[in-house]
Design a protein around this motif. Structure first.
Motif, PDB file in Angstrom:
ATOM      1  N   ILE A 152      19.878  32.465 -12.709  1.00 24.94           N
ATOM      2  CA  ILE A 152      21.140  33.209 -12.709  1.00 24.94           C
ATOM      3  C   ILE A 152      21.654  33.401 -11.283  1.00 24.94           C
ATOM      4  CG2 ILE A 152      22.202  35.454 -13.211  1.00 24.94           C
ATOM      5  CD1 ILE A 152      20.164  35.646 -15.590  1.00 24.94           C
ATOM      6  N   VAL A 153      20.761  33.819 -10.399  1.00 23.67           N
ATOM      7  CA  VAL A 153      21.156  34.051  -9.002  1.00 23.67           C
ATOM      8  C   VAL A 153      21.640  32.740  -8.367  1.00 23.67           C
ATOM      9  CG1 VAL A 153      20.326  34.767  -6.721  1.00 23.67           C
ATOM     10  CG2 VAL A 153      19.614  36.037  -8.757  1.00 23.67           C
ATOM     11  N   HIS A 154      20.973  31.651  -8.678  1.00 25.04           N
ATOM     12  CA  HIS A 154      21.370  30.340  -8.162  1.00 25.04           C
ATOM     13  C   HIS A 154      22.791  29.998  -8.635  1.00 25.04           C
ATOM     14  CE1 HIS A 154      21.090  26.115  -6.979  1.00 25.04           C
ATOM     15  NE2 HIS A 154      21.475  25.792  -8.203  1.00 25.04           N
ATOM     16  N   TRP A 155      23.074  30.224  -9.930  1.00 25.01           N
ATOM     17  CA  TRP A 155      24.400  29.919 -10.470  1.00 25.01           C
ATOM     18  C   TRP A 155      25.481  30.780  -9.818  1.00 25.01           C
ATOM     19  CZ3 TRP A 155      22.199  30.535 -16.060  1.00 25.01           C
ATOM     20  CH2 TRP A 155      21.466  29.388 -16.401  1.00 25.01           C
ATOM     21  N   VAL A 156      25.161  32.041  -9.598  1.00 28.37           N
ATOM     22  CA  VAL A 156      26.169  32.962  -9.066  1.00 28.37           C
ATOM     23  C   VAL A 156      26.414  32.734  -7.579  1.00 28.37           C
ATOM     24  CG1 VAL A 156      26.643  35.413  -8.556  1.00 28.37           C
ATOM     25  CG2 VAL A 156      25.761  34.754 -10.802  1.00 28.37           C
ATOM     26  N   ARG A 157      25.366  32.492  -6.822  1.00 26.54           N
ATOM     27  CA  ARG A 157      25.505  32.523  -5.367  1.00 26.54           C
ATOM     28  C   ARG A 157      25.456  31.149  -4.695  1.00 26.54           C
ATOM     29  NH1 ARG A 157      22.299  37.502  -2.781  1.00 26.54           N
ATOM     30  NH2 ARG A 157      23.636  36.853  -1.065  1.00 26.54           N
ATOM     31  N   GLU A 158      25.008  30.126  -5.448  1.00 26.97           N
ATOM     32  CA  GLU A 158      24.879  28.819  -4.808  1.00 26.97           C
ATOM     33  C   GLU A 158      25.644  27.712  -5.524  1.00 26.97           C
ATOM     34  OE1 GLU A 158      20.756  27.874  -3.739  1.00 26.97           O
ATOM     35  OE2 GLU A 158      20.322  30.034  -3.833  1.00 26.97           O
ATOM     36  N   ASP A 159      25.395  27.522  -6.803  1.00 26.79           N
ATOM     37  CA  ASP A 159      25.965  26.371  -7.501  1.00 26.79           C
ATOM     38  C   ASP A 159      26.147  26.691  -8.978  1.00 26.79           C
ATOM     39  OD1 ASP A 159      26.666  23.933  -8.537  1.00 26.79           O
ATOM     40  OD2 ASP A 159      24.752  22.949  -8.157  1.00 26.79           O
ATOM     41  N   GLY A 205      20.346  43.348  -4.553  1.00 22.87           N
ATOM     42  CA  GLY A 205      20.875  44.660  -4.940  1.00 22.87           C
ATOM     43  C   GLY A 205      21.961  45.123  -3.989  1.00 22.87           C
ATOM     44  N   SER A 206      21.713  44.968  -2.699  1.00 20.94           N
ATOM     45  CA  SER A 206      22.691  45.362  -1.685  1.00 20.94           C
ATOM     46  C   SER A 206      23.969  44.521  -1.817  1.00 20.94           C
ATOM     47  CB  SER A 206      22.068  45.189  -0.300  1.00 20.94           C
ATOM     48  OG  SER A 206      23.029  45.366   0.692  1.00 20.94           O
ATOM     49  N   TRP A 207      23.816  43.214  -1.985  1.00 17.29           N
ATOM     50  CA  TRP A 207      24.952  42.302  -2.151  1.00 17.29           C
ATOM     51  C   TRP A 207      25.770  42.691  -3.380  1.00 17.29           C
ATOM     52  CZ3 TRP A 207      26.308  38.881  -6.085  1.00 17.29           C
ATOM     53  CH2 TRP A 207      27.281  37.914  -5.780  1.00 17.29           C
ATOM     54  N   SER A 208      25.090  42.981  -4.491  1.00 17.63           N
ATOM     55  CA  SER A 208      25.774  43.330  -5.739  1.00 17.63           C
ATOM     56  C   SER A 208      26.569  44.618  -5.581  1.00 17.63           C
ATOM     57  CB  SER A 208      24.764  43.473  -6.884  1.00 17.63           C
ATOM     58  OG  SER A 208      24.049  42.273  -7.071  1.00 17.63           O
ATOM     59  N   ALA A 209      25.949  45.630  -4.958  1.00 23.04           N
ATOM     60  CA  ALA A 209      26.645  46.913  -4.755  1.00 23.04           C
ATOM     61  C   ALA A 209      27.890  46.718  -3.889  1.00 23.04           C
ATOM     62  CB  ALA A 209      25.699  47.924  -4.115  1.00 23.04           C
ATOM     63  N   GLN A 210      27.757  45.927  -2.841  1.00 24.08           N
ATOM     64  CA  GLN A 210      28.910  45.681  -1.957  1.00 24.08           C
ATOM     65  C   GLN A 210      30.023  44.943  -2.694  1.00 24.08           C
ATOM     66  OE1 GLN A 210      27.124  43.628   1.373  1.00 24.08           O
ATOM     67  NE2 GLN A 210      25.964  45.445   1.973  1.00 24.08           N
ATOM     68  N   ARG A 211      29.654  43.988  -3.549  1.00 30.33           N
ATOM     69  CA  ARG A 211      30.666  43.247  -4.322  1.00 30.33           C
ATOM     70  C   ARG A 211      31.392  44.160  -5.305  1.00 30.33           C
ATOM     71  NH1 ARG A 211      31.608  38.164  -2.112  1.00 30.33           N
ATOM     72  NH2 ARG A 211      32.290  37.311  -4.094  1.00 30.33           N
TER      73      ARG A 211
END
Length: 405
Positions: A152-159, A205-211
Motif C-alpha cells: 500500500i505504501v509503495h502504491w501511494v508514495r512511489e508507484d 505517520g508524520s507524513w500522513s498527519a502533514q498531508r
C-alpha cells in the motif's frame, strides 16, 4: 463532569452495542464458505450474497477487537467467526497470486467480481488481519498484514501503476484526504504495543498527519476534501468539495496521533479545525443532522445524496466529540456530543428490529430500510459504540474517584 449524565450515556451505549452486535452475530455469518453477508434487509435477511472485501476486513477487525478488549465479548463464537472471516480473506481477497491487489467485491464462494482502482480494500484487509493476529496470538495474520501494508505504501508514495489507474493528460494530480487518513489509521493499528513496528512506520505517520493538515484551506476556515499535491486549492467542484463527516473523522485520527506524539499544537488543531469547524458548517440548522456533502462556496453540490443524512458521519462525530472532551475537558465538546448522540439515537437506531438505518432524507425520515449493503457493514456503528463505551468508563472512574476524595 456530571456523573449521572455520563452513567446514563454509558448504560445506553453499552446496551445499544449489545443489540447491534447481536444483529450481526445472528444474521451475517456464512457458515458454508466463511466470511460475512453484509447486504442485509431491515430484519436481517440476505438480499444479495456478494461479499465486499473492505467490509469483510472491517467485520474481522470489529469482532477481533471486541473479543480482545471487552470482557463480555470474549466469547468463542465471536473469535471463531472472525477467524473464518480472516481465512476467507487470505484465500480469496487477492485477485492474483502474483499481485497484492485485492478485489472490491467477491461472489459468495470467493471469486472476484469487481476491482476498484483504490487502496481501500487492501487497507481494511490490513486492519482486520492485524487485529485478528492480536486476538488469536497467531503471528501469520500480522505478518500478512505487514506485507500488504508495504504494498500500500509503495502504491501511494512511489508507484501507483499496479492500481490500474493510468496517468491521463487532462487529469490534475491531487491529494484526496481519504488516503493519508487511512494510512494514519493503519499506523495507529499496527503500532499498538509494538515499539519496533511503531518505529518502522513513524515517518509514515508524520507524513500522513502533514498531508491531512494540508486540507485546511481558505485561511484556516475550511477543510477541503481534495487539494493539489503541494497543498493548494483546486479549481472546480472537486476543489470546492467538503465532507463534514470525513473532516470530523480525520479530527479524531489526528487527536490520537497528537496524543501519542505529545503534540499540543496538533491536538488543538485537530479539535478546532477538524472537529468544531466542520460540525458548525455541516450541521443542518433546520432539520438537524450532518449534511453528506457541501460546496465551500455555498453552491449546490453535484453529489445526488448531498443533503441526505448518512449514518457514518454521525458515528464519527460522536467519537470525536467525546474523545475531544476526555482529552481537553472543553465543555463545548461535551455539549456537541450530547447534541449529535441524541439526534443519532433518535433517527438512525431501529428499536423494533435492531441495528441502525444508514440513509435518511434531509428531514430525518428513513430513505433506505436496508441495514447493510456495499458500504455499510458491521463497523461504523459498533466501532463508535465500543470506543465511546471505553471513554465513558474512563471518565466515570475518574469522576467517582474525585467524588470520594
Amino acid at each position: 463532569m456530571d456523573l449521572q449524565v455520563l452513567q446514563c450515556w454509558h448504560k445506553r451505549i453499552s446496551q445499544e452495542l449489545d443489540v447491534v452486535m447481536d444483529f450481526w452475530l445472528r444474521h451475517s455469518h456464512d457458515e458454508e464458505y466463511g466470511g460475512f453477508f453484509t447486504c442485509l434487509s431491515q430484519d436481517g435477511k440476505v438480499y444479495d450474497d456478494l461479499k465486499y472485501v473492505w467490509l469483510q476486513g472491517r467485520q474481522v477487525w470489529m469482532y477481533s477487537r471486541l473479543y480482545r478488549k471487552v470482557p463480555r465479548f470474549r466469547r468463542p463464537e465471536l473469535l471463531q467467526a472472525a477467524q473464518a472471516g480472516g481465512e476467507f480473506l487470505l484465500r480469496h481477497a487477492r485477485v492474483s497470486p502474483t499481485s497484492q491487489k485485492c478485489a472490491f467485491a467477491l461472489t459468495r464462494d470467493g471469486r472476484p467480481v469487481k476491482i476498484q482502482r483504490t487502496i481501500f480494500s487492501e487497507c481494511f484487509y490490513v486492519l482486520g488481519l492485524d487485529e485478528l493476529g492480536r486476538a488469536t496470538g497467531e503471528l501469520r495474520y500480522q505478518r500478512e498484514a505487514l506485507t500488504m501494508m508495504e504494498a500500500i505504501v509503495h502504491w501511494v508514495r512511489e508507484d501507483h501503476s499496479e492500481l490500474g489507474r493510468p496517468d491521463l493528460t487532462g487529469a490534475v494530480p491531487h491529494d484526496s484526504m481519504a488516503v493519508p487518513m487511512m494510512l494514519l489509521n493503519l499506523v495507529d493499528q499496527l503500532s499498538e504495543g509494538d515499539a519496533e513496528t511503531a518505529n518502522r512506520f513513524s515517518e509514515l505517520g508524520s507524513w500522513s498527519a502533514q498531508r491531512i493538515i494540508m486540507h485546511v484551506q481558505r485561511n484556516g476556515t475550511a477543510v477541503l476534501e481534495n487539494v493539489s499535491e503541494d497543498g493548494k486549492e483546486l479549481p472546480g467542484c472537486m476543489g470546492r468539495q467538503q465532507n463534514p463527516g470525513h473532516a470530523i473523522e480525520a479530527g479524531w485520527f489526528l487527536l490520537r496521533y497528537a496524543q501519542r506524539q505529545l503534540d499540543s499544537a496538533l491536538l488543538s488543531q485537530a479539535v478546532e479545525k477538524f472537529m468544531k469547524q466542520p460540525f458548525y458548517s455541516g450541521w443542518d440548522s433546520e432539520h438537524g443532522g450532518l449534511f453528506a456533502f457541501q460546496d465551500v462556496n455555498g453552491l449546490c453540490p453535484t453529489q445526488l445524496e448531498w443533503k441526505m443524512k448518512l449514518w457514518w458521519p454521525h458515528t464519527e462525530a460522536i467519537i470525536a466529540f467525546l474523545m475531544g472532551f476526555a482529552e481537553t475537558r472543553d465543555q463545548e465538546l461535551l455539549k456537541l456530543f450530547n447534541q449529535v448522540a441524541e439526534y443519532t439515537f433518535a433517527k438512525f437506531s431501529d428499536s423494533e428490529r435492531h441495528e441502525w438505518f444508514g440513509y435518511l432524507t434531509q428531514e430525518g425520515k428513513v430513505a433506505l430500510t436496508i441495514k447493510g449493503g456495499p458500504f455499510k457493514g458491521c463497523f461504523h456503528v459498533p466501532r463508535a459504540l465500543y470506543i465511546c463505551e471505553e471513554i465513558l468508563e474512563s471518565l466515570i472512574r475518574e469522576a467517582e474517584s474525585t467524588s470520594h476524595d
